[in-house]
Scaffold this active site. Structure first.
Site, mmCIF file in Angstrom:
data_model
loop_
_atom_site.group_PDB
_atom_site.id
_atom_site.type_symbol
_atom_site.label_atom_id
_atom_site.label_comp_id
_atom_site.label_asym_id
_atom_site.label_seq_id
_atom_site.Cartn_x
_atom_site.Cartn_y
_atom_site.Cartn_z
ATOM 1 N N PHE A 57 -5.752 0.144 5.737
ATOM 2 C CA PHE A 57 -4.390 0.219 5.216
ATOM 3 C C PHE A 57 -4.083 1.608 4.653
ATOM 4 O O PHE A 57 -2.972 2.114 4.812
ATOM 5 C CB PHE A 57 -4.175 -0.847 4.145
ATOM 6 C CG PHE A 57 -4.519 -2.243 4.606
ATOM 7 C CD1 PHE A 57 -4.343 -2.612 5.933
ATOM 8 C CD2 PHE A 57 -5.031 -3.168 3.728
ATOM 9 C CE1 PHE A 57 -4.659 -3.885 6.374
ATOM 10 C CE2 PHE A 57 -5.354 -4.447 4.153
ATOM 11 C CZ PHE A 57 -5.170 -4.814 5.484
ATOM 12 N N ARG A 105 -18.425 -2.344 2.310
ATOM 13 C CA ARG A 105 -18.085 -3.583 1.623
ATOM 14 C C ARG A 105 -19.307 -4.219 0.963
ATOM 15 O O ARG A 105 -19.322 -4.443 -0.225
ATOM 16 C CB ARG A 105 -17.455 -4.574 2.608
ATOM 17 C CG ARG A 105 -17.087 -5.920 1.976
ATOM 18 C CD ARG A 105 -16.419 -6.843 2.981
ATOM 19 N NE ARG A 105 -16.079 -8.132 2.393
ATOM 20 C CZ ARG A 105 -16.907 -9.176 2.325
ATOM 21 N NH1 ARG A 105 -18.136 -9.061 2.829
ATOM 22 N NH2 ARG A 105 -16.537 -10.310 1.768
ATOM 23 N N GLU A 112 0.795 -1.221 0.000
ATOM 24 C CA GLU A 112 0.000 0.000 0.000
ATOM 25 C C GLU A 112 0.831 1.277 0.000
ATOM 26 O O GLU A 112 0.448 2.276 -0.600
ATOM 27 C CB GLU A 112 -0.965 -0.012 1.193
ATOM 28 C CG GLU A 112 -2.093 -1.016 1.083
ATOM 29 C CD GLU A 112 -1.677 -2.437 1.459
ATOM 30 O OE1 GLU A 112 -0.508 -2.630 1.891
ATOM 31 O OE2 GLU A 112 -2.517 -3.348 1.340
#
Length: 346
Positions: A95, A179, A70
């Protein structure tokens, strides 16, 4: 776009995925459409899964998968943006806001580069993956960075409008997505303007300000319950956390007894913090923050169950609104790790 039958089929499939109810699918379909119209728009992936089928299959020359790296993802995005491209970098919220924070701060925000950081699995939406993948801190982190625009949509439809608006904003943008699918929100005739809250329901007794899919739905459910008790609650969708619609917050403080904020984020530093700061500076009023308690979620569970255990549900919003109206203090500490609460489905 490639004219091959496979590419055309993939593009049609991606467009159809808007209908699954998730902001993540709506975003991916919208990104592909934007990139087909403007070859400066690139998709940078971090092995998220799905983008190689939905984006790379149609526009391989505008797609790069950098793997689970990342920090490098952000630096490559900054480098491409410095050449005049408009990269959308894709990773999980946990992240983007922690592992890659130094690169976001120095490589992107410091140089005011037009990198669009699209972070999925925000808040507790990755409830089944545990604390390593939960993102309770990302709004607090990202809104503290200079030059960063921070947004989170209420549903798939607003995601489409948000991504289109974000594509050509100056400087860096952080878009926070969930999500899985959630129910759509009734937006009425309201359009989408970055930095301008949307009133979803009028009311003169108390104002509920929410950001994100489940929080907005919980706010509307709570307003319905309060109406049954003779309490009229206004509901605002604060889709932009930075720049915050301070004028809307001040109007709420002026016109109602106080404000309840609702978010899928820590009670520290997110929407509740931003609203409390605005109220303290411009129009002192009661503010009750409904958000994730200051604790890690140590047990797995689906998104709504995790939120209820953490202190975010329609009942929590109703209790907060009644506390604001009565002038009594409200306890916000919830023993999240125990998951003993029974209100997650309420």
């Amino acid at each position: 776009m490639s004219g091959t039958p496979a590419a055309v089929s993939t593009a049609r499939q991606a467009a159809g995925q808007r209908q699954d109810g998730s902001d993540r699918a709506a975003y991916r379909a919208t990104l592909l459409e934007l990139a087909q119209a403007d070859r400066r728009i690139w998709c940078l992936d971090s092995d998220m899964g799905g983008l190689e089928k939905q984006f790379e299959a149609v526009l391989p020359e505008q797609y790069v998968d950098l793997g689970i790296a990342e920090a490098n993802l952000m630096s490559v995005g900054a480098a491409l943006a410095s050449t005049g491209l408009l990269p959308f970098v894709n990773t999980m919220a946990a992240f983007a806001s922690a592992r890659a924070l130094e690169q976001v701060k120095i490589d992107i925000a410091y140089h005011r580069l037009p990198v669009r950081i699209v972070a999925t699995h925000s808040g507790l939406s990755a409830g089944h993956l545990g604390p390593t993948h939960h993102a309770q801190q990302d709004l607090a982190v990202m809104r503290s960075l200079p030059h960063m625009t921070v947004m989170t949509p209420a549903d798939a439809d607003e995601t489409v409008r948000m991504v289109n608006a974000a594509a050509y904003l100056p400087g860096p943008v952080y878009i926070r997505l969930g999500r899985g699918p959630t129910a759509p929100v009734r937006h009425g005739e309201s359009g989408f303007t970055v930095g301008k809250a949307v009133e979803l329901r009028p009311g003169g007794d108390v104002t509920i300000i929410a950001a994100g899919s489940y929080p907005v739905l919980f706010a509307l459910e709570a307003a319905d319950q309060l109406a049954g008790q003779g309490i009229e609650a206004a509901v605002l969708n604060m889709h932009t956390i930075k720049p915050l619609d301070v004028a809307a917050v001040v109007r709420a403080a002026d016109s109602t007894a106080g404000i309840v904020t609702v978010e899928d984020h820590s009670v520290l530093g997110g929407l509740g913090g931003a609203v409390a700061e605005a109220v303290a500076e411009h129009r002192p009023a009661r503010v009750a923050r409904v958000g994730v308690s200051d604790a890690f979620a140590s047990r797995p569970g689906d998104h709504r169950t995790q939120l209820g255990a953490a202190g975010v549900s329609p009942r929590h919003v109703v209790d907060a609104a009644r506390a604001v109206l009565s002038g009594r203090p409200r306890t916000t500490t919830v023993p999240h790790h125990s998951h003993t609460t029974k209100e997650s489905a309420s």
